[in-house]
Design a protein around this motif. Structure first.
Motif, PDB file in Angstrom:
ATOM      1  N   VAL A 264       0.838  -1.206   0.000  1.00  0.00           N
ATOM      2  CA  VAL A 264       0.000   0.000   0.000  1.00  0.00           C
ATOM      3  C   VAL A 264       0.871   1.253   0.000  1.00  0.00           C
ATOM      4  CG1 VAL A 264      -1.605   1.384   1.376  1.00  0.00           C
ATOM      5  CG2 VAL A 264      -2.009  -1.045   1.074  1.00  0.00           C
ATOM      6  N   MET A 265       1.878   1.281   0.864  1.00  0.00           N
ATOM      7  CA  MET A 265       2.739   2.459   0.952  1.00  0.00           C
ATOM      8  C   MET A 265       3.497   2.687  -0.352  1.00  0.00           C
ATOM      9  SD  MET A 265       2.036   3.722   3.804  1.00  0.00           S
ATOM     10  CE  MET A 265       3.258   5.028   3.706  1.00  0.00           C
ATOM     11  N   MET A 266       3.944   1.612  -1.014  1.00  0.00           N
ATOM     12  CA  MET A 266       4.682   1.766  -2.264  1.00  0.00           C
ATOM     13  C   MET A 266       3.781   2.300  -3.368  1.00  0.00           C
ATOM     14  SD  MET A 266       7.151  -1.576  -2.308  1.00  0.00           S
ATOM     15  CE  MET A 266       8.084  -1.013  -3.730  1.00  0.00           C
ATOM     16  N   VAL A 267       2.598   1.721  -3.525  1.00  0.00           N
ATOM     17  CA  VAL A 267       1.678   2.172  -4.569  1.00  0.00           C
ATOM     18  C   VAL A 267       1.204   3.592  -4.294  1.00  0.00           C
ATOM     19  CG1 VAL A 267      -0.598   1.768  -5.600  1.00  0.00           C
ATOM     20  CG2 VAL A 267       0.946  -0.158  -5.189  1.00  0.00           C
ATOM     21  N   PHE A 268       0.850   3.860  -3.039  1.00  0.00           N
ATOM     22  CA  PHE A 268       0.333   5.179  -2.662  1.00  0.00           C
ATOM     23  C   PHE A 268       1.389   6.266  -2.886  1.00  0.00           C
ATOM     24  CE2 PHE A 268      -0.340   8.460   0.614  1.00  0.00           C
ATOM     25  CZ  PHE A 268      -1.632   8.863   0.298  1.00  0.00           C
ATOM     26  N   THR A 269       2.579   6.065  -2.338  1.00  0.00           N
ATOM     27  CA  THR A 269       3.608   7.105  -2.442  1.00  0.00           C
ATOM     28  C   THR A 269       4.152   7.231  -3.861  1.00  0.00           C
ATOM     29  OG1 THR A 269       5.299   5.513  -1.718  1.00  0.00           O
ATOM     30  CG2 THR A 269       4.287   6.893  -0.028  1.00  0.00           C
ATOM     31  N   ALA A 270       4.333   6.107  -4.562  1.00  0.00           N
ATOM     32  CA  ALA A 270       4.848   6.182  -5.933  1.00  0.00           C
ATOM     33  C   ALA A 270       3.891   6.939  -6.836  1.00  0.00           C
ATOM     34  CB  ALA A 270       5.100   4.778  -6.480  1.00  0.00           C
ATOM     35  N   GLY A 271       2.586   6.672  -6.695  1.00  0.00           N
ATOM     36  CA  GLY A 271       1.607   7.383  -7.505  1.00  0.00           C
ATOM     37  C   GLY A 271       1.573   8.871  -7.192  1.00  0.00           C
ATOM     38  N   GLU A 378      -8.490  -7.495 -10.815  1.00  0.00           N
ATOM     39  CA  GLU A 378      -8.589  -8.649  -9.919  1.00  0.00           C
ATOM     40  C   GLU A 378      -7.966  -8.342  -8.560  1.00  0.00           C
ATOM     41  OE1 GLU A 378     -10.066 -11.507 -10.230  1.00  0.00           O
ATOM     42  OE2 GLU A 378     -10.787 -11.242 -12.278  1.00  0.00           O
ATOM     43  N   VAL A 379      -6.820  -7.656  -8.568  1.00  0.00           N
ATOM     44  CA  VAL A 379      -6.174  -7.312  -7.297  1.00  0.00           C
ATOM     45  C   VAL A 379      -7.050  -6.357  -6.493  1.00  0.00           C
ATOM     46  CG1 VAL A 379      -4.200  -6.147  -6.241  1.00  0.00           C
ATOM     47  CG2 VAL A 379      -3.836  -7.731  -8.131  1.00  0.00           C
ATOM     48  N   PHE A 380      -7.639  -5.369  -7.152  1.00  0.00           N
ATOM     49  CA  PHE A 380      -8.531  -4.435  -6.460  1.00  0.00           C
ATOM     50  C   PHE A 380      -9.739  -5.166  -5.866  1.00  0.00           C
ATOM     51  CE2 PHE A 380      -6.647  -0.708  -8.802  1.00  0.00           C
ATOM     52  CZ  PHE A 380      -6.322   0.012  -7.658  1.00  0.00           C
ATOM     53  N   GLU A 381     -10.268  -6.121  -6.610  1.00  0.00           N
ATOM     54  CA  GLU A 381     -11.412  -6.877  -6.102  1.00  0.00           C
ATOM     55  C   GLU A 381     -11.054  -7.665  -4.860  1.00  0.00           C
ATOM     56  OE1 GLU A 381     -14.509 -10.363  -7.639  1.00  0.00           O
ATOM     57  OE2 GLU A 381     -13.196  -9.338  -9.061  1.00  0.00           O
ATOM     58  N   GLN A 382      -9.884  -8.301  -4.879  1.00  0.00           N
ATOM     59  CA  GLN A 382      -9.429  -9.063  -3.716  1.00  0.00           C
ATOM     60  C   GLN A 382      -9.154  -8.138  -2.525  1.00  0.00           C
ATOM     61  OE1 GLN A 382      -8.884 -12.468  -3.383  1.00  0.00           O
ATOM     62  NE2 GLN A 382      -9.738 -12.889  -5.409  1.00  0.00           N
ATOM     63  N   LEU A 383      -8.528  -6.986  -2.790  1.00  0.00           N
ATOM     64  CA  LEU A 383      -8.219  -6.053  -1.710  1.00  0.00           C
ATOM     65  C   LEU A 383      -9.485  -5.495  -1.072  1.00  0.00           C
ATOM     66  CD1 LEU A 383      -5.211  -3.941  -3.068  1.00  0.00           C
ATOM     67  CD2 LEU A 383      -5.194  -5.568  -1.180  1.00  0.00           C
ATOM     68  N   ALA A 384     -10.498  -5.228  -1.884  1.00  0.00           N
ATOM     69  CA  ALA A 384     -11.746  -4.678  -1.345  1.00  0.00           C
ATOM     70  C   ALA A 384     -12.396  -5.624  -0.350  1.00  0.00           C
ATOM     71  CB  ALA A 384     -12.705  -4.369  -2.485  1.00  0.00           C
ATOM     72  N   GLU A 385     -12.195  -6.940  -0.544  1.00  0.00           N
ATOM     73  CA  GLU A 385     -12.774  -7.927   0.368  1.00  0.00           C
ATOM     74  C   GLU A 385     -11.960  -8.059   1.653  1.00  0.00           C
ATOM     75  OE1 GLU A 385     -13.045 -11.543  -1.758  1.00  0.00           O
ATOM     76  OE2 GLU A 385     -14.507 -10.801  -3.224  1.00  0.00           O
ATOM     77  N   ILE A 386     -10.652  -7.754   1.585  1.00  0.00           N
ATOM     78  CA  ILE A 386      -9.771  -7.974   2.731  1.00  0.00           C
ATOM     79  C   ILE A 386      -9.595  -6.710   3.570  1.00  0.00           C
ATOM     80  CG2 ILE A 386      -7.418  -8.582   3.413  1.00  0.00           C
ATOM     81  CD1 ILE A 386      -7.285 -10.368   0.950  1.00  0.00           C
ATOM     82  N   GLN A 388     -10.406  -2.389   3.376  1.00  0.00           N
ATOM     83  CA  GLN A 388     -10.865  -1.169   2.715  1.00  0.00           C
ATOM     84  C   GLN A 388      -9.753  -0.122   2.690  1.00  0.00           C
ATOM     85  OE1 GLN A 388     -13.763  -0.516   1.187  1.00  0.00           O
ATOM     86  NE2 GLN A 388     -14.471  -2.606   1.532  1.00  0.00           N
ATOM     87  N   THR A 389      -8.929  -0.081   3.735  1.00  0.00           N
ATOM     88  CA  THR A 389      -7.839   0.893   3.782  1.00  0.00           C
ATOM     89  C   THR A 389      -6.829   0.643   2.674  1.00  0.00           C
ATOM     90  OG1 THR A 389      -8.084   1.067   6.187  1.00  0.00           O
ATOM     91  CG2 THR A 389      -6.020   1.858   5.226  1.00  0.00           C
ATOM     92  N   ALA A 390      -6.457  -0.640   2.488  1.00  0.00           N
ATOM     93  CA  ALA A 390      -5.526  -0.985   1.419  1.00  0.00           C
ATOM     94  C   ALA A 390      -6.119  -0.655   0.054  1.00  0.00           C
ATOM     95  CB  ALA A 390      -5.166  -2.470   1.501  1.00  0.00           C
ATOM     96  N   PHE A 391      -7.414  -0.905  -0.101  1.00  0.00           N
ATOM     97  CA  PHE A 391      -8.077  -0.617  -1.368  1.00  0.00           C
ATOM     98  C   PHE A 391      -8.033   0.881  -1.678  1.00  0.00           C
ATOM     99  CE2 PHE A 391     -11.912   0.727  -3.614  1.00  0.00           C
ATOM    100  CZ  PHE A 391     -11.852  -0.068  -4.757  1.00  0.00           C
ATOM    101  N   ILE A 392      -8.333   1.707  -0.682  1.00  0.00           N
ATOM    102  CA  ILE A 392      -8.339   3.155  -0.890  1.00  0.00           C
ATOM    103  C   ILE A 392      -6.926   3.668  -1.185  1.00  0.00           C
ATOM    104  CG2 ILE A 392      -8.758   5.380   0.230  1.00  0.00           C
ATOM    105  CD1 ILE A 392     -11.052   4.000   1.762  1.00  0.00           C
ATOM    106  N   GLY A 393      -5.936   3.167  -0.432  1.00  0.00           N
ATOM    107  CA  GLY A 393      -4.565   3.591  -0.675  1.00  0.00           C
ATOM    108  C   GLY A 393      -4.097   3.241  -2.073  1.00  0.00           C
ATOM    109  N   ALA A 394      -4.419   2.008  -2.525  1.00  0.00           N
ATOM    110  CA  ALA A 394      -4.030   1.600  -3.872  1.00  0.00           C
ATOM    111  C   ALA A 394      -4.756   2.424  -4.927  1.00  0.00           C
ATOM    112  CB  ALA A 394      -4.321   0.110  -4.069  1.00  0.00           C
ATOM    113  N   ALA A 395      -6.019   2.728  -4.678  1.00  0.00           N
ATOM    114  CA  ALA A 395      -6.792   3.525  -5.637  1.00  0.00           C
ATOM    115  C   ALA A 395      -6.236   4.936  -5.761  1.00  0.00           C
ATOM    116  CB  ALA A 395      -8.259   3.569  -5.210  1.00  0.00           C
TER     117      ALA A 395
END
Length: 464
Positions: A264-271, A378-386, A388-395
């Motif tokens: 999450v931190m890598m995707v969030f900060t890199a974006g 597919e990754v977003f779908e899996q993250l949304a189930e596990i 919500q914080t990780a999903f929002i950070g990745a988005a």
């Protein structure tokens, strides 16, 4: 003859031979591409530990090569990995004929590839740290050729990669000590901590990735693209091999939770950081960080869909990074500054290079109809189930990278000259058109391509 001799010793000897021919750059690049193609094809068609009959010639390729009390093992399940790694080498060395990196690229690049395959094959696993460090040292001569000053980004790259070695070796020592008394869980926890630290240095995970965008601006885009395609791929496979071989890692929920947070931190900060960059090379660096974050997401799912997504992500990631690196190398070879101001209006003069830049960035971000979208969804779908914080950070991180690509698009088309020209030479046109078409085909027909790569998971049966 054994498989390690064919896929480790032969390319290492080939790199040494090509070093003696380094003055003839086209010859060394052609020979290295041909050798990698042959080795990749051999991995796809020649069985290991099974008789092979070629007319009157019959032989068996054994899986084990003992060396000084240690063993290099390439099992039949590793053939897909060998096909992938040497396939990467064949493509990059072949396209280098048009990208024109330094003459040391072919011999040392081949040596780097052989060292990484040896790291995947060696037992005990702690010796892999020394072989990965050897691969990193092989990359230095063509990232910073003789006579060229070494920048701070390259120095940090070498420092962080070297810091991983003692961490991995200490983790191996702790695991061996813990094996004497399996009830001593504290030793396993400490070993896991140092092992994670070593892989964090290797993969440039948050917060150890500040060297990566810096290094991108200090060297030619094509060889650094080769390193950042090959090295993370091999390290991720090596990490998967550690998890497969180590029961306490496979059963540790904390490991997968940490991987999810780091991803999450890598995707969030890199974006987010990519949004504020004006240098295209630095955007390339953040795109690599972004891709590694999503790979860690897939591993953190720790289920069959997650492992399949991890394997399926290799092809679109490698293709997008290849197109992006070749586009940036073409710009540099045309003496065009790798900045937003430098590429202003470039779409009117070099439309294919511009389209290559844009399509590769959008594919990494998971834009519709491009190669990265199916895995991202597919990754977003899996993250949304596990989580919500990780999903929002990745988005949020994904939105940041898309915004960065839109900024690049805005500069590319901003021109008062309304005429259009094809300034690319014919080899560039063919390569860029082919790369863009493959990015589209991967996105439109994902199942056709993904089924061929997920067999890479055969090498890690215990993770299931």
């Amino acid at each position: 003859m054994s498989a390690p001799v064919l896929w480790v010793v032969v390319p290492a000897a080939g790199g040494l031979f090509l070093w003696s021919l380094r003055r003839n750059q086209n010859l060394t690049l052609g020979l290295s591409a041909g050798l990698c193609f042959i080795l990749s094809l051999a991995a796809a068609v020649i069985p290991i530990n099974a008789p092979v009959n070629l007319g009157s010639l019959s032989f068996t390729l054994s899986s084990t090569l003992p060396v000084l009390g240690r063993r290099f093992i390439l099992s039949p399940e590793d053939r897909m990995i060998l096909t992938l790694l040497y396939g990467i080498g064949a493509v990059w060395f072949g396209l280098a004929l048009m990208a024109w990196p330094h003459r040391l690229f072919a011999p040392f690049g081949l040596g780097m590839l052989a060292a990484l395959v040896a790291a995947l094959a060696v037992e005990p696993f702690l010796y892999a740290a020394l072989l990965v460090e050897t691969a990193v040292l092989f990359s230095i001569p063509f990232l910073s050729p003789p006579g060229r000053p070494v920048g701070p980004g390259l120095q940090r790259y070498l420092i962080f990669q070297t810091l991983a070695v003692p961490a991995i070796l200490f983790a191996g020592w702790l695991m061996n000590a813990a094996g004497v008394n399996p009830a001593e869980t504290a030793s396993f926890n400490r070993a896991g901590l140092f092992l994670g630290l070593g892989f964090a240095f290797w993969l440039a995970v948050f917060p150890f990735y500040n060297w990566l965008p810096m290094m991108m601006t200090e060297t030619h885009p094509f060889p650094v693209g080769f390193v950042l395609s090959l090295l993370p791929t091999a390290i991720l496979l090596l990490g998967l091999d550690f998890i497969n071989a180590t029961p306490f890692l496979r059963s540790s929920e904390d490991l997968y939770n940490v991987l999810r947070v780091v991803g999450v931190m890598m995707v969030f900060t890199a974006g987010l950081w990519a949004m504020f960059q004006v240098n295209l090379a630095r955007i390339f660096g953040y795109a690599v960080i972004f891709e590694t974050g999503f790979a860690l997401f897939a591993i953190s799912l720790n289920n069959l869909p997650g492992w399949m997504l991890f394997a399926a992500s290799f092809m679109p990631r490698l293709l997008a990074l290849l197109v992006l690196a070749f586009s940036l190398a073409s710009l540099e070879n045309h003496a065009i500054p790798l900045t937003l101001a430098g590429v202003r209006g470039l779409a009117h003069k070099y439309p294919l290079i511009s389209l290559g830049l844009l399509s590769s960035l959008l594919s990494i971000a998971g834009f519709p109809l491009l190669a990265g979208l199916p895995v991202r969804l597919e990754v977003f779908e899996q993250l949304a189930e596990i989580s919500q914080t990780a999903f929002i950070g990745a988005a949020v991180g994904t939105a940041g990278l898309v915004f960065s690509a839109i900024q690049v698009l805005s500069e590319l088309v901003h021109s008062e000259d309304r005429s259009w020209h094809l300034g690319e030479n014919w080899p560039e046109r063919v390569i860029l058109i082919g790369g863009i078409l493959f990015l589209l085909l991967f996105g439109i027909f994902p199942q056709t391509f993904y089924h061929s790569i997920i067999f890479i998971l055969q090498a890690f049966p215990q993770i299931f």
